[in-house]
Design a protein around this motif. Structure first.
Motif, PDB file in Angstrom:
ATOM      1  N   MET A 165       0.817  -1.204   0.000  1.00  0.00           N
ATOM      2  CA  MET A 165       0.000   0.000   0.000  1.00  0.00           C
ATOM      3  C   MET A 165       0.853   1.257   0.000  1.00  0.00           C
ATOM      4  O   MET A 165       0.471   2.254  -0.609  1.00  0.00           O
ATOM      5  N   LYS A 166       1.985   1.191   0.661  1.00  0.00           N
ATOM      6  CA  LYS A 166       2.824   2.387   0.734  1.00  0.00           C
ATOM      7  C   LYS A 166       3.436   2.731  -0.619  1.00  0.00           C
ATOM      8  O   LYS A 166       3.574   3.902  -0.957  1.00  0.00           O
ATOM      9  N   GLU A 167       3.785   1.714  -1.399  1.00  0.00           N
ATOM     10  CA  GLU A 167       4.392   1.992  -2.705  1.00  0.00           C
ATOM     11  C   GLU A 167       3.379   2.551  -3.706  1.00  0.00           C
ATOM     12  O   GLU A 167       3.756   3.200  -4.670  1.00  0.00           O
ATOM     13  N   ASN A 168       2.105   2.337  -3.477  1.00  0.00           N
ATOM     14  CA  ASN A 168       1.056   2.841  -4.376  1.00  0.00           C
ATOM     15  C   ASN A 168       0.321   4.043  -3.798  1.00  0.00           C
ATOM     16  O   ASN A 168      -0.739   4.417  -4.292  1.00  0.00           O
ATOM     17  N   ARG A 169       0.863   4.638  -2.754  1.00  0.00           N
ATOM     18  CA  ARG A 169       0.185   5.720  -2.027  1.00  0.00           C
ATOM     19  C   ARG A 169      -0.278   6.846  -2.948  1.00  0.00           C
ATOM     20  O   ARG A 169      -1.441   7.231  -2.932  1.00  0.00           O
ATOM     21  N   GLU A 170       0.624   7.396  -3.742  1.00  0.00           N
ATOM     22  CA  GLU A 170       0.276   8.562  -4.567  1.00  0.00           C
ATOM     23  C   GLU A 170      -0.792   8.225  -5.600  1.00  0.00           C
ATOM     24  O   GLU A 170      -1.715   9.015  -5.820  1.00  0.00           O
ATOM     25  N   ALA A 171      -0.667   7.076  -6.231  1.00  0.00           N
ATOM     26  CA  ALA A 171      -1.669   6.679  -7.237  1.00  0.00           C
ATOM     27  C   ALA A 171      -3.033   6.473  -6.585  1.00  0.00           C
ATOM     28  O   ALA A 171      -4.071   6.878  -7.139  1.00  0.00           O
ATOM     29  N   ILE A 172      -3.053   5.884  -5.415  1.00  0.00           N
ATOM     30  CA  ILE A 172      -4.311   5.652  -4.702  1.00  0.00           C
ATOM     31  C   ILE A 172      -4.926   6.987  -4.285  1.00  0.00           C
ATOM     32  O   ILE A 172      -6.129   7.207  -4.447  1.00  0.00           O
ATOM     33  N   LEU A 173      -4.093   7.894  -3.775  1.00  0.00           N
ATOM     34  CA  LEU A 173      -4.613   9.200  -3.353  1.00  0.00           C
ATOM     35  C   LEU A 173      -5.170   9.984  -4.538  1.00  0.00           C
ATOM     36  O   LEU A 173      -6.210  10.643  -4.409  1.00  0.00           O
ATOM     37  N   GLU A 174      -4.508   9.912  -5.690  1.00  0.00           N
ATOM     38  CA  GLU A 174      -5.028  10.591  -6.884  1.00  0.00           C
ATOM     39  C   GLU A 174      -6.389  10.038  -7.288  1.00  0.00           C
ATOM     40  O   GLU A 174      -7.313  10.798  -7.584  1.00  0.00           O
ATOM     41  N   ARG A 175      -6.502   8.736  -7.314  1.00  0.00           N
ATOM     42  CA  ARG A 175      -7.787   8.116  -7.681  1.00  0.00           C
ATOM     43  C   ARG A 175      -8.867   8.431  -6.650  1.00  0.00           C
ATOM     44  O   ARG A 175     -10.013   8.673  -7.000  1.00  0.00           O
ATOM     45  N   TRP A 176      -8.487   8.398  -5.394  1.00  0.00           N
ATOM     46  CA  TRP A 176      -9.464   8.667  -4.333  1.00  0.00           C
ATOM     47  C   TRP A 176      -9.950  10.108  -4.420  1.00  0.00           C
ATOM     48  O   TRP A 176     -11.148  10.375  -4.329  1.00  0.00           O
ATOM     49  N   PHE A 177      -9.037  11.040  -4.634  1.00  0.00           N
ATOM     50  CA  PHE A 177      -9.415  12.441  -4.801  1.00  0.00           C
ATOM     51  C   PHE A 177     -10.386  12.582  -5.971  1.00  0.00           C
ATOM     52  O   PHE A 177     -11.415  13.270  -5.859  1.00  0.00           O
ATOM     53  N   ALA A 178     -10.069  11.938  -7.085  1.00  0.00           N
ATOM     54  CA  ALA A 178     -10.937  12.018  -8.264  1.00  0.00           C
ATOM     55  C   ALA A 178     -12.333  11.469  -7.957  1.00  0.00           C
ATOM     56  O   ALA A 178     -13.343  12.050  -8.375  1.00  0.00           O
ATOM     57  N   ARG A 179     -12.398  10.378  -7.213  1.00  0.00           N
ATOM     58  CA  ARG A 179     -13.710   9.798  -6.874  1.00  0.00           C
ATOM     59  C   ARG A 179     -14.479  10.693  -5.913  1.00  0.00           C
ATOM     60  O   ARG A 179     -15.704  10.772  -5.992  1.00  0.00           O
ATOM     61  N   ILE A 180     -13.784  11.349  -5.025  1.00  0.00           N
ATOM     62  CA  ILE A 180     -14.454  12.248  -4.076  1.00  0.00           C
ATOM     63  C   ILE A 180     -15.034  13.454  -4.809  1.00  0.00           C
ATOM     64  O   ILE A 180     -16.192  13.822  -4.592  1.00  0.00           O
ATOM     65  N   ILE A 181     -14.252  14.069  -5.678  1.00  0.00           N
ATOM     66  CA  ILE A 181     -14.763  15.270  -6.345  1.00  0.00           C
ATOM     67  C   ILE A 181     -15.857  14.941  -7.352  1.00  0.00           C
ATOM     68  O   ILE A 181     -16.633  15.821  -7.716  1.00  0.00           O
ATOM     69  N   GLU A 182     -15.951  13.678  -7.773  1.00  0.00           N
ATOM     70  CA  GLU A 182     -17.056  13.269  -8.644  1.00  0.00           C
ATOM     71  C   GLU A 182     -18.402  13.331  -7.929  1.00  0.00           C
ATOM     72  O   GLU A 182     -19.444  13.316  -8.575  1.00  0.00           O
TER      73      GLU A 182
ATOM     74  N   LEU B 154     -12.574   4.547  -0.749  1.00  0.00           N
ATOM     75  CA  LEU B 154     -11.191   4.103  -0.602  1.00  0.00           C
ATOM     76  C   LEU B 154     -11.060   2.600  -0.853  1.00  0.00           C
ATOM     77  O   LEU B 154     -10.082   2.151  -1.456  1.00  0.00           O
ATOM     78  N   LYS B 155     -12.037   1.817  -0.426  1.00  0.00           N
ATOM     79  CA  LYS B 155     -11.988   0.371  -0.675  1.00  0.00           C
ATOM     80  C   LYS B 155     -11.920   0.080  -2.162  1.00  0.00           C
ATOM     81  O   LYS B 155     -11.094  -0.712  -2.620  1.00  0.00           O
ATOM     82  N   ALA B 156     -12.795   0.714  -2.915  1.00  0.00           N
ATOM     83  CA  ALA B 156     -12.838   0.489  -4.364  1.00  0.00           C
ATOM     84  C   ALA B 156     -11.544   0.938  -5.026  1.00  0.00           C
ATOM     85  O   ALA B 156     -11.031   0.278  -5.936  1.00  0.00           O
ATOM     86  N   VAL B 157     -11.005   2.065  -4.572  1.00  0.00           N
ATOM     87  CA  VAL B 157      -9.772   2.581  -5.156  1.00  0.00           C
ATOM     88  C   VAL B 157      -8.609   1.634  -4.880  1.00  0.00           C
ATOM     89  O   VAL B 157      -7.812   1.336  -5.777  1.00  0.00           O
ATOM     90  N   ILE B 158      -8.521   1.149  -3.669  1.00  0.00           N
ATOM     91  CA  ILE B 158      -7.435   0.226  -3.324  1.00  0.00           C
ATOM     92  C   ILE B 158      -7.554  -1.056  -4.148  1.00  0.00           C
ATOM     93  O   ILE B 158      -6.573  -1.534  -4.714  1.00  0.00           O
TER      94      ILE B 158
END
Length: 174
Positions: free
Chosen positions: A1-18, A91-95
Motif C-alpha cells: 500500500m505504501k508503494e502505491n500511495r500517490e496513485a491511490i490518493l489521486e484516484r481517491w481524490f478524483a472519486r471524491i470530487i465526482e 477508498l476500498k474500491a480505489v485500493i
C-alpha cells in the motif's frame, strides 16, 4: 500500500470530487490554490493522513483530526449523511482497483479483511465527526435565533416604554 500511495490518493481524490456537480467537480480538479479552492485543499489535506492511518497505526485521535476538514465542509454542504461520509468507502474500491492483482494473489485473505475493516472503522469515525459538526451547526443556529429573538423583544419593550411614557399625563404641579 505504501508503494502505491500517490496513485491511490489521486484516484481517491478524483472519486471524491465526482460527488460534486459537474462544474464544481471540474473546478475542484483544476484549481490548486488553497485560497481560491478551500474545499479541494481540505480534501487533499485530509485524504493523505487518513490513508496513512489506514495503512499503519489507526490512531483514533489522528484519524479524527484528519477527518475534521473534509467532514466539516461536507456536513454543511447539500449532502445527506450518507453522501457526506461515503467518500471513506470509496477508498476500498480505489485500493482494489489500484492493487487488485496483488490482492487476488494474496495467500492470506485476512490481510484484505483487515484492510477493509480499517476502512470501515474510519467510516464510523467520520460519522462521529459528522454528528459532532451537525450538532455544532445546530447550536450556532439556535444561538442566532435566540439572539435575534432577544433583540426583537428588546426593541418591543423599548417601544412599549416610550409609548407608555408619551401617554402619561404631564403633571404641571411639579
Amino acid at each position: 500500500m505504501k508503494e502505491n500511495r500517490e496513485a491511490i490518493l489521486e484516484r481517491w481524490f478524483a472519486r471524491i470530487i465526482e460527488t460534486y456537480p459537474d462544474v464544481t467537480s471540474r473546478f475542484l480538479a483544476k484549481q490548486k490554490d488553497r485560497f481560491q479552492n478551500p474545499v479541494g485543499y481540505a480534501i487533499t489535506q485530509s485524504i493523505g493522513p487518513i490513508y496513512d492511518q489506514v495503512a499503519s497505526a489507526m490512531d483514533t485521535g489522528r484519524l479524527l483530526d484528519a477527518l475534521d476538514g473534509i467532514v466539516r465542509i461536507r456536513s454543511v454542504q447539500d449532502f445527506s449523511p450518507t453522501e457526506t461520509i461515503g467518500f471513506v468507502f470509496e477508498l476500498k474500491a480505489v485500493i482494489r482497483a489500484e492493487i487488485g492483482d496483488r490482492i487476488r494473489s494474496l495467500e492470506n485473505r485476512d490481510d484484505l479483511v483487515e484492510l477493509e475493516s480499517r476502512v470501515d472503522r474510519v467510516a464510523l469515525l467520520a460519522f462521529e465527526k459528522y454528528t459532532e459538526c451537525r450538532e455544532n451547526l445546530h447550536q450556532v443556529r439556535n444561538r442566532e435565533v435566540e439572539s435575534r429573538a432577544a433583540w426583537a423583544l428588546g426593541r418591543v419593550n423599548a417601544r412599549s416604554a416610550i409609548s407608555q411614557h408619551e401617554e402619561e399625563p404631564i403633571d404641571d404641579d411639579v
